[in-house]
Design an enzyme around this catalytic site. Structure first.
Site, PDB file in Angstrom:
ATOM      1  N   GLY A  35       0.810  -1.212   0.000  1.00  0.00           N
ATOM      2  CA  GLY A  35       0.000   0.000   0.000  1.00  0.00           C
ATOM      3  C   GLY A  35       0.839   1.256   0.000  1.00  0.00           C
ATOM      4  N   GLY A  95       0.356   5.448   0.973  1.00  0.00           N
ATOM      5  CA  GLY A  95      -0.507   6.457   1.571  1.00  0.00           C
ATOM      6  C   GLY A  95      -0.011   7.861   1.304  1.00  0.00           C
ATOM      7  CB  SER A  96      -1.256  11.111   2.554  1.00  0.00           C
ATOM      8  OG  SER A  96      -2.566  10.892   2.114  1.00  0.00           O
ATOM      9  N   GLY A 130       3.505   7.906   3.388  1.00  0.00           N
ATOM     10  CA  GLY A 130       4.437   6.799   3.458  1.00  0.00           C
ATOM     11  C   GLY A 130       3.992   5.603   2.655  1.00  0.00           C
ATOM     12  CB  THR A 131       5.736   3.093   1.033  1.00  0.00           C
ATOM     13  OG1 THR A 131       5.919   4.300   0.266  1.00  0.00           O
ATOM     14  CG2 THR A 131       5.438   1.968   0.082  1.00  0.00           C
ATOM     15  CB  VAL A 132       1.968  -0.094   4.017  1.00  0.00           C
ATOM     16  CG1 VAL A 132       1.800  -1.213   5.041  1.00  0.00           C
ATOM     17  CG2 VAL A 132       1.408   1.211   4.576  1.00  0.00           C
ATOM     18  CE  LYS A 140       1.427   5.642   7.560  1.00  0.00           C
ATOM     19  NZ  LYS A 140       0.239   6.207   8.243  1.00  0.00           N
ATOM     20  CG  ASP A 190      -7.630  10.425   5.823  1.00  0.00           C
ATOM     21  OD1 ASP A 190      -8.496  10.711   4.972  1.00  0.00           O
ATOM     22  OD2 ASP A 190      -6.477  10.076   5.521  1.00  0.00           O
TER      23      ASP A 190
END
Length: 851
Positions: free
Chosen positions: A641, A643-644, A646-648, A663, A769
C-alpha cells in the site's frame, strides 16, 4: 430565461460556476456563456469540469443560435433531451464524462453542420442510430465507453469528413463494416473492448492517413497484410491484443517508422520477430506475450539487441512464446524458470534479472556446466539455493540478490572456486553460518551477503580471499570479534560489517589496509578506542555510529575521549602509602571482583535480550536493520500500500517469523514527521478489537545517514475495504464480492471503533480521515480502523467551544475525498484499454473550440 431554466435543474454547484447567473449582469457576461457580438445571441455554452450535478434542462434547445456545447466532466444525470435536435446550427456537442443514460437521440441528424459528437464515459444504452451516417461534416464521433449494443451501422461509411471514430468499451457485436473503408480521411479507429468478430476489412489497411488502429479485447481473427508497414506509413498505434489473429509478424512493419505502441499480445501469431525491429526508434511499448513467436533456436531473441536504438522504450513483454536462447531481462516476465533449461548443455550466459519470476531456482541449472554468468537478481524467486549450482565449474559471476531465497547457504556455492568477478546473494532471507569453504574464493573480487539472516562468526578462512575488492556482510546476525585473518585482504577497498552483533575492539590492522576507502562498522557492540590512521583519518570514509562503547578517534567523529590510565602515577607516591594493610586490600579486591562479575553478566544478559526475538510483548524495540531484513530491503514485491505520507510493506519480523505490516514514512514530504508523531500519540494508549494493533515504532538512521521513521502494525491478510469494494483489473478474479452480511458486520466494526474513539478513550479522538482504504480486514473479514496520521484529540474545552459556535476548526482528510466516496467503475479494462483513453485525449483535441 432558457439559461435560468437550465440553472434551476442544477442540484449541486460546489465551485459556484453559476453564481454570476443573476439579473445583476447581462447574460452574455455569465460564466460559461459566449454571445455573438452583433446580435447578442448565445453561441457557445461552456461549463466543462465544474462538478455540476443535476439534469440537463430541455430549455437548452431554445438557444437556437448555439454552435458549441461543452458540458463534459461533470455529474449530469438523466437522458439527452430529444429537443436538442432543434439546435440546427450546432457544430460541437460534448457531454462526455457524465452519468447520462438512455438512448442517443436519432434527431441529431438535424445538425447539418455538426463536426464533433463526444458522448463517451456515460451510461448510454440502445443502438448507434443509423441516421448518424447523414452527418457529412462530422469529423469526430466518440460514443464509448457506454453500454451500446447491436452492430456498427454500415451507414457510418458515409461520413466522408470523419477523422476519429471512437466506439471503445461497449457491447457492440457483429463484424467491422467494409463500408468504413470509404472514409478516406480516417486517422483513428478505436473499437477496443467490445464483442466484435470476423476480420478487419482488408481495404481499411489501404487508408494511408490512418495513425491509430485499436481493436484490443474482441473476437477478431485473420492475419495482417504483408505490406502493412508500407500501406500505412503514418501508423503510430497498432493495438490488436487479446483477439485470435494468426499469421506471421509482417516484416514491412519495420518501415512504419512512426510506430510508438505495438500490441500483438494474446493472439496466435507465429514465426520469427524481425531482427531490425529496433529501427522503429519511436517505440515506447512492445507487447508480444501469449503468442507462438520464435522457432526455438538460439538466435530467436537476436532482435533484442536492435532495441537498444529505441531510446523511448519503457515496456517490453515477450512472455509465453517459443523463443529460444536466454536473454530476457527487464521484460516483466512472470511464471517459473522451467526445469528443461538444464538441457541447454552449451549455455554460457543466462540473463533473467529484473523480472517477476517466482518459485524455486531449478536444480537442473547445475547441468549447464558451461555456464559462466548467471543473473537472476530482482525477481520473486523463493526456496533455497540449489547446491547443484556448484557443478558449474566455469561460473565467474553469480547474481541472486533481491529475491526471497531462504534456507542455508550451500557450501558448494559459497566455495565455488571459479567465481572470480562477483557473488551477490544480498537482500534475501538466507540462514546458517558462513561455511569454511568461503576460503576457496581466492580469485573473487566482490562478495555481497548483506541483508540476510546469516549468523555465527566470520570464518578465519575468509582471509584467504586475497583478491577481494569489495566485501559486504551488513545487516545479518554475525557475532564474535572481527578476525585477524582479514588483515590478509590487502586489495580490499570497501568493507561493510554494519548492523550485526560484532564485539571486542576495532582491529588495528585496518589502519594498514592502504586501499581501504570505505568502512562501515556501525550498529554493533564494538568497544574501546577508535584508530586514527589510514582509513580512520577520513571521517567521510568510515561509519562507527551505534557502538555505544567506542571512544577516541579523530575529532570529526565526535566520540567521547577514552579514559586516561593511572600508569603515570606509579612511583610518585611515598613508600609509606604503598604499604597498605594486606587484609584490607584483599577484601577490597574480592569485593571489586564480585561486583565486576555481577555487572558483566547483567550487561551480557541485556545485550542478549536487545534484538527483536519476539513481538508478543508490547513496545518491543526494533532496529532499521531488522526492518530491512523483515521486508527484504523494502522490496517492491512486499509492497502492499501507498498512503499520503508513506509506504506500507509486508514483512517477516524476528526469529519467530511473525508477519507484520511496516509503514515507512517518507520524511521528504511536508507533514510526514508530524503525521508520525500524531499517529504515535494517538495509538499510544488506545486498545480496541476494531483498531489496527500497533506493535512498535522505529525512529533511527538509514545506512546513508538520513533519518528513518516507521510504524509496525499487525498484518491484515485481507487488505483494505477499498480493494474489496473497487478491485483493480488484476484483482477482479481473485476477490469475491462482499455479501450483505459481511458489509453489515464491517460497518458495525467501524462504528464500534469510532464509538470507542469518541466516547471511551482517556481523551476523545477524531480520526479525520475515515475512508475505505483506511479500513483493513483480518483473516476473518473483521474490520479494523487504521491510519491515525491526521487524528486530533478532542478536549472538553474544544468541544464546548464548538458546541457554543456553529463553526468548524478546519477541514482535514485526504485531498479530493468527501464521504461517501463512490468512484464510478462500470467496467474494468486491461492496462492497454485504460491507456487508450489517454491516446483519445491526444487525438480528439476536444478542448479547442471547433475541433
Amino acid at each position: 430565461m432558457a439559461l435560468l431554466a437550465f440553472k434551476d435543474m442544477i442540484s449541486s454547484d460546489p465551485l459556484g460556476a453559476l453564481s454570476s447567473w443573476n439579473h445583476s449582469l447581462h447574460f452574455c457576461e455569465w460564466k460559461g456563456v459566449t454571445c455573438s457580438r452583433r446580435h447578442q445571441r448565445v453561441t457557445v455554452f461552456d461549463l466543462r469540469q465544474q462538478k455540476l450535478a443535476g439534469f440537463i434542462s430541455p430549455s437548452i434547445s431554445n438557444l437556437t443560435f448555439l454552435r458549441e456545447i461543452y458540458l463534459q466532466e461533470n455529474s449530469f444525470n438523466g437522458q439527452i433531451s430529444q429537443e436538442i435536435g432543434h439546435l440546427f446550427r450546432l457544430r460541437v456537442l460534448n457531454m462526455s464524462y457524465n452519468s447520462l443514460g438512455g438512448e442517443i437521440p436519432a434527431n441529431l441528424t438535424r445538425f447539418i453542420d455538426l463536426q464533433v459528437i463526444s458522448l463517451g464515459h456515460n451510461y448510454l444504452t440502445g443502438k448507434i442510430p443509423v441516421e448518424l451516417g447523414t452527418l457529412k461534416n462530422l469529423k469526430i464521433l466518440e460514443l464509448g465507453p457506454n453500454f451500446l449494443v447491436g452492430s456498427i451501422p454500415p451507414s457510418l461509411g458515409n461520413l466522408s469528413s470523419l477523422t476519429h471514430l471512437y466506439l471503445l468499451s461497449n457491447n457492440l457485436e457483429g463484424s467491422i463494416p467494409e463500408e468504413l473503408a470509404q472514409i478516406q480521411n480516417l486517422v483513428s479507429i478505436v473499437l477496443t473492448d467490445n464483442k466484435l468478430s470476423g476480420i478487419i476489412p482488408s481495404s481499411l489497411y489501404n487508408i494511408s492517413s490512418i495513425e491509430s488502429i485499436a481493436v484490443v479485447e474482441n473476437h477478431l481473427y485473420g492475419s495482417l497484410p504483408s505490406d502493412i508497414g508500407i500501406s500505412l506509413p503514418r501508423l503510430q498505434f497498432l493495438l490488436l491484443g487479446a483477439n485470435q489473429f494468426t499469421g506471421r509478424f509482417p516484416i514491412s512493419l519495420s518501415n512504419a517508422s512512426r510506430i510508438q505502441w505495438l500490441v500483438l499480445g494474446g493472439n496466435h501469431f507465429s514465426g520469427p520477430v524481425p531482427k531490425d525491429l529496433g529501427s522503429l526508434q519511436h517505440l515506447t511499448k512492445i507487447y508480444l506475450w501469449g503468442n507462438q513467436f520464435g522457432t526455438g533456436k538460439a538466435d530467436d531473441l537476436s532482435f533484442i539487441t536492435s532495441l537498444t536504438n529505441c531510446s523511448y522504450l519503457d515496456t517490453v513483454d515477450l512472455s509465453k512464446n517459443r523463443f529460444g536462447g536466454i536473454g530476457i531481462y527487464k521484460t516483466f516476465i512472470t511464471g517459473t524458470i522451467p526445469t528443461s533449461i538444464g538441457k541447454l548443455r552449451n549455455l554460457q550466459e543466462m540473463f533473467l534479472y529484473e523480472n517477476m519470476l517466482s518459485r524455486q531456482i531449478p536444480s537442473s541449472i547445475g547441468n549447464n556446466t558451461q555456464l559462466n554468468l548467471l543473473e537472476l537478481h530482482e525477481n520473486n524467486l523463493t526456496g533455497s539455493i540449489p547446491s547443484a549450482l556448484g557443478n558449474c565449474k566455469n561460473m565467474e559471476i553469480m547474481l541472486l540478490s533481491n529475491n526471497k531465497l531462504r534456507g542455508a547457504l550451500p557450501r558448494q556455492v559459497i566455495g565455488l572456486s571459479s567465481l572470480s568477478i562477483a557473488l551477490d546473494l544480498s537482500h534475501n532471507s538466507l540462514t546458517s553460518s558462513l561455511a569454511l569453504d568461503v576460503g576457496n574464493l581466492i580469485h573473487l573480487a566482490i562478495l555481497d551477503v548483506s541483508i540476510n539472516k546469516l549468523s555465527g562468526e566470520i570464518p578465519s578462512t575468509l582471509g584467504k580471499c586475497e583478491s577481494l575488492i569489495e566485501l559486504y556482510m551488513d545487516a545479518n546476525y554475525f557475532q564474535g570479534t572481527i578476525p585477524s585473518s582479514l588483515s590478509s585482504l590487502k586489495a580490499i577497498q570497501s568493507l561493510g560489517l554494519s548492523y550485526n552483533n560484532f564485539s571486542g575492539r576495532i582491529p588495528k590492522y585496518l589502519e594498514e589496509l592502504q586501499l581501504l576507502t570505505y568502512l562501515n562498522l556501525s550498529f554493533n557492540n564494538l568497544q574501546g578506542d577508535v584508530p586514527k590512521q589510514g582509513v580512520f583519518s577520513n571521517a567521510s570514509a568510515i561509519t562507527v555510529i551505534g557502538n555505544d562503547n567506542l571512544c577516541g578517534g579523530i575529532p570529526e567523529l565526535k566520540l567521547d575521549p577514552c579514559p586516561v590510565l593511572d600508569n603515570e602515577r606509579k612511583g610518585k607516591s611515598h613508600i609509606s602509602k604503598v604499604i597498605i594493610p594486606v587484609a584490607s586490600g584483599a577484601l577490597f579486591f574480592i569485593f571489586f571482583l564480585c561486583a565486576s562479575v555481577v555487572l558483566y553478566w547483567l550487561r551480557k544478559s541485556r545485550k542478549k535480550s536487545s534484538p527483536t526475538t519476539s513481538i508478543e510483548g508490547q513496545h518491543v524495540k526494533v532496529s532499521y536493520a531488522e526492518l530491512i531484513k523483515a521486508t527484504n530491503g523494502f522490496s517492491s514485491a512486499n509492497l502492499i500500500g501507498v498512503g499520503s505520507y508513506g509506504t506500507v510493506y509486508k514483512g517477516i519480523l524476528g526469529h519467530e517469523e511473525n508477519i507484520v505490516a511496516v509503514k515507512v514514512l517518507n520524511l521528504q514530504l511536508h507533514g510526514a514527521a508530524k503525521s508520525f508523531m500524531a499517529e504515535c500519540k494517538a495509538l499510544r494508549n488506545i486498545r480496541h478489537r476494531n483498531l489496527v494493533k500497533i506493535i512498535t515504532s522505529c525512529s533511527s538512521i538509514e545506512f546513508g545517514g538520513d533519518d528513518f521513521k516507521a510504524l509496525v502494525f499487525e498484518y491484515m491478510p485481507n487488505g483494505s475495504l477499498e480493494k474489496w469494494l473497487h478491485p483493480k483489473v488484476d484483482e477482479q478474479h481473485q476477490l469475491r464480492i462482499l455479501t450483505f452480511i459481511e458489509r453489515l458486520n464491517i460497518s458495525i466494526d467501524v462504528a464500534s471503533a469510532l464509538d470507542y474513539l469518541h466516547h471511551h478513550c482517556h481523551m476523545p479522538i477524531i480520526h479525520c480521515d475515515l475512508k475505505p482504504s483506511n479500513i483493513l480486514l483480518d483473516e476473518d473479514m473483521n474490520g479494523h480502523v487504521g491510519d491515525f496520521g491526521l487524528a486530533s484529540f478532542y478536549s472538553k474545552i474544544i468541544r464546548n467551544s464548538i458546541e457554543s459556535q456553529s463553526s468548524t476548526i478546519g477541514l482535514r482528510g485526504t485531498v479530493g475525498y468527501i464521504a461517501p466516496e463512490l468512484p464510478r467503475e462500470r467496467k474494468e479494462m486491461g492496462d492497454v484499454t485504460k491507456e487508450m483513453h489517454t491516446i483519445r485525449e491526444r487525438f480528439l483535441g476536444l478542448r479547442v473550440h471547433g475541433e
